[in-house]
Design a protein around this motif. Structure first.
Motif, PDB file in Angstrom:
ATOM      1  N   VAL A 228       0.836  -1.200   0.000  1.00 17.55           N
ATOM      2  CA  VAL A 228       0.000   0.000   0.000  1.00 17.55           C
ATOM      3  C   VAL A 228       0.872   1.252   0.000  1.00 17.55           C
ATOM      4  O   VAL A 228       0.536   2.256  -0.648  1.00 17.55           O
ATOM      5  N   GLU A 229       1.987   1.213   0.701  1.00 15.23           N
ATOM      6  CA  GLU A 229       2.923   2.346   0.666  1.00 15.23           C
ATOM      7  C   GLU A 229       3.398   2.596  -0.756  1.00 15.23           C
ATOM      8  O   GLU A 229       3.427   3.740  -1.228  1.00 15.23           O
ATOM      9  N   ARG A 230       3.778   1.504  -1.451  1.00 15.84           N
ATOM     10  CA  ARG A 230       4.246   1.643  -2.835  1.00 15.84           C
ATOM     11  C   ARG A 230       3.130   2.166  -3.734  1.00 15.84           C
ATOM     12  O   ARG A 230       3.388   2.931  -4.682  1.00 15.84           O
ATOM     13  N   TYR A 231       1.911   1.765  -3.458  1.00 17.68           N
ATOM     14  CA  TYR A 231       0.759   2.234  -4.242  1.00 17.68           C
ATOM     15  C   TYR A 231       0.589   3.742  -4.088  1.00 17.68           C
ATOM     16  O   TYR A 231       0.410   4.466  -5.083  1.00 17.68           O
ATOM     17  N   ALA A 232       0.678   4.238  -2.869  1.00 23.32           N
ATOM     18  CA  ALA A 232       0.571   5.684  -2.635  1.00 23.32           C
ATOM     19  C   ALA A 232       1.710   6.426  -3.330  1.00 23.32           C
ATOM     20  O   ALA A 232       1.495   7.478  -3.957  1.00 23.32           O
ATOM     21  N   VAL A 233       2.919   5.889  -3.231  1.00 21.39           N
ATOM     22  CA  VAL A 233       4.070   6.520  -3.873  1.00 21.39           C
ATOM     23  C   VAL A 233       3.888   6.547  -5.386  1.00 21.39           C
ATOM     24  O   VAL A 233       4.195   7.559  -6.048  1.00 21.39           O
ATOM     25  N   ALA A 234       3.372   5.463  -5.964  1.00 19.67           N
ATOM     26  CA  ALA A 234       3.180   5.401  -7.416  1.00 19.67           C
ATOM     27  C   ALA A 234       2.204   6.466  -7.900  1.00 19.67           C
ATOM     28  O   ALA A 234       2.416   7.094  -8.946  1.00 19.67           O
ATOM     29  N   VAL A 273      -4.607  -0.268   6.611  1.00 20.06           N
ATOM     30  CA  VAL A 273      -5.025   0.590   5.500  1.00 20.06           C
ATOM     31  C   VAL A 273      -5.217  -0.244   4.243  1.00 20.06           C
ATOM     32  O   VAL A 273      -4.413  -1.129   3.936  1.00 20.06           O
ATOM     33  N   LEU A 274      -6.282   0.036   3.523  1.00 20.74           N
ATOM     34  CA  LEU A 274      -6.574  -0.606   2.248  1.00 20.74           C
ATOM     35  C   LEU A 274      -6.245   0.333   1.087  1.00 20.74           C
ATOM     36  O   LEU A 274      -6.252   1.559   1.257  1.00 20.74           O
ATOM     37  N   PRO A 275      -6.011  -0.202  -0.101  1.00 18.79           N
ATOM     38  CA  PRO A 275      -5.877   0.683  -1.270  1.00 18.79           C
ATOM     39  C   PRO A 275      -7.102   1.570  -1.468  1.00 18.79           C
ATOM     40  O   PRO A 275      -6.985   2.693  -1.962  1.00 18.79           O
ATOM     41  N   THR A 319      -1.824   0.724 -10.993  1.00 15.02           N
ATOM     42  CA  THR A 319      -2.112  -0.669 -10.634  1.00 15.02           C
ATOM     43  C   THR A 319      -2.340  -0.822  -9.140  1.00 15.02           C
ATOM     44  O   THR A 319      -1.512  -0.385  -8.330  1.00 15.02           O
ATOM     45  N   VAL A 320      -3.472  -1.429  -8.799  1.00 15.28           N
ATOM     46  CA  VAL A 320      -3.820  -1.633  -7.400  1.00 15.28           C
ATOM     47  C   VAL A 320      -3.102  -2.881  -6.878  1.00 15.28           C
ATOM     48  O   VAL A 320      -3.138  -3.930  -7.524  1.00 15.28           O
ATOM     49  N   PRO A 321      -2.446  -2.787  -5.716  1.00 12.74           N
ATOM     50  CA  PRO A 321      -1.746  -3.970  -5.189  1.00 12.74           C
ATOM     51  C   PRO A 321      -2.747  -5.053  -4.765  1.00 12.74           C
ATOM     52  O   PRO A 321      -3.841  -4.761  -4.302  1.00 12.74           O
TER      53      PRO A 321
END
Length: 327
Positions: A228-234, A273-275, A319-321
């Motif tokens: 989820v951290e990587r998703y926010a950063v992306a 936390v969820l995406p 892309t959603v994790p």
């Protein structure tokens, strides 16, 4: 600020009580209420932007009334000076020394009404306060109250007598929301309910400062997986590469997006936390920090009407994790 986190049940009861109290004042605006509470619990600052008369100041005052802490209101005007916000050093002739007189920024909740009617020089007095919780006057640094929240209202920049907020100032607000006009039923109920006074007069504090600190400590403990951290950063990095934007979101925006997502998860009764939390908050947390290029277009050639629209497209394209054994 050090405090013990509270249990999920106690947290949920207090969050529901604050929501209920604020919704009793803000007719038909539950999303605005939830965002305001999330920003408070995530240790951010809130910018409320809309046309006059839709309840911007009412929302700010309702949030402040729910907390049994110190509250100050600053009416921003063109002649307001930085010292009118931070305070001044006054010379005491009898003692032969200077004594610092704190300004209205020294409170747990500061309501900045019509912040963009003050000059950029005056607005800059808030930069250190909002980022570091400190005020420096005449070479001496003074700590602000904890928790500390600025809730600022502003009219759209097209309105007469307004200044655009500097980029550094906008970036210090965790989220920007608009109240919008109420629907017909909510507006009719508002007329009935306010015939004999404002509902703010009946609003009593729901939680004290100690309890609020514990709620904030609880939010800090919410788990955010590496995915989820990587998703926010992306999402945030995509705003910096977006050709329709001439100013993307900062690393501060990434931190605040994740912190706001923690608060949203806690308010929903989850300890992770969820995406979906990132998706729900991305536009509110990111869009006010960014600027469109002139005649911005989508990849298909259509004109981009707003930053919100660009952020929504970026979120949809990221892309959603998916859950995995490794987190």
């Amino acid at each position: 600020m050090s405090a013990e986190p509270m249990g999920a049940e106690e947290f949920g009861e207090l969050a529901s009580s604050i929501r209920l109290a604020m919704n009793g004042v803000m007719d038909g605006k539950p999303d605005a209420v939830d965002t305001a509470l999330a920003v408070l619990l995530a240790e951010g600052h809130l910018l409320i932007e809309d046309v006059p008369g839709v309840g911007k100041t009412m929302l700010a005052r309702a949030l402040a009334r729910c907390i049994d802490g110190s509250v100050n209101r600053i009416q921003f005007t063109p002649d307001l000076l930085p010292a009118d916000i931070t305070g001044v050093s006054v010379y005491r002739q009898q003692l032969g020394t200077f004594e610092f007189t704190p300004g209205p920024i020294f409170a747990h909740i500061v309501i900045g009404d019509e912040i963009n009617r003050a000059s950029p020089k005056t607005q800059s007095a808030l930069l250190e306060c909002m980022e570091e919780g400190l005020v420096t006057v005449d070479g001496h640094t003074h700590a602000l109250a904890a928790p500390f929240l600025v809730v600022a209202t502003q009219n759209p920049i097209e309105m007469e007598g307004t200044y655009a907020l500097p980029e550094a100032q906008r970036d210090r607000f965790m989220a920007r929301i608009s109240i919008g006009y109420p629907d017909a039923e909510s507006e009719a109920r508002m007329v009935r309910d306010r015939e004999h006074g404002s509902p703010l007069e009946r609003l009593a504090p729901v939680i004290d400062v100690t309890g609020l600190r514990r709620m904030i400590a609880t939010v800090r403990e919410i788990y955010v997986s590496p995915a989820v951290e990587r998703y926010a950063v992306a999402i945030v990095q995509a705003t910096r590469e977006e050709p329709a934007l001439r100013l993307g979101a900062s690393p501060r925006a990434t931190l605040q997006l994740v912190r706001a997502a923690r608060a949203r998860a806690a308010m929903d009764g989850r300890d992770f936390v969820l995406p979906d939390d990132i998706d729900a908050l991305a536009t509110t947390v990111l869009s006010h920090r960014m600027l469109l290029v002139p005649r911005a277009q989508h990849p298909d050639g259509r004109p981009a009407r707003s930053v919100d629209e660009v952020v929504e497209r970026i979120v949809a394209a990221t892309t959603v994790p998916v859950p995995s054994a490794g987190g």
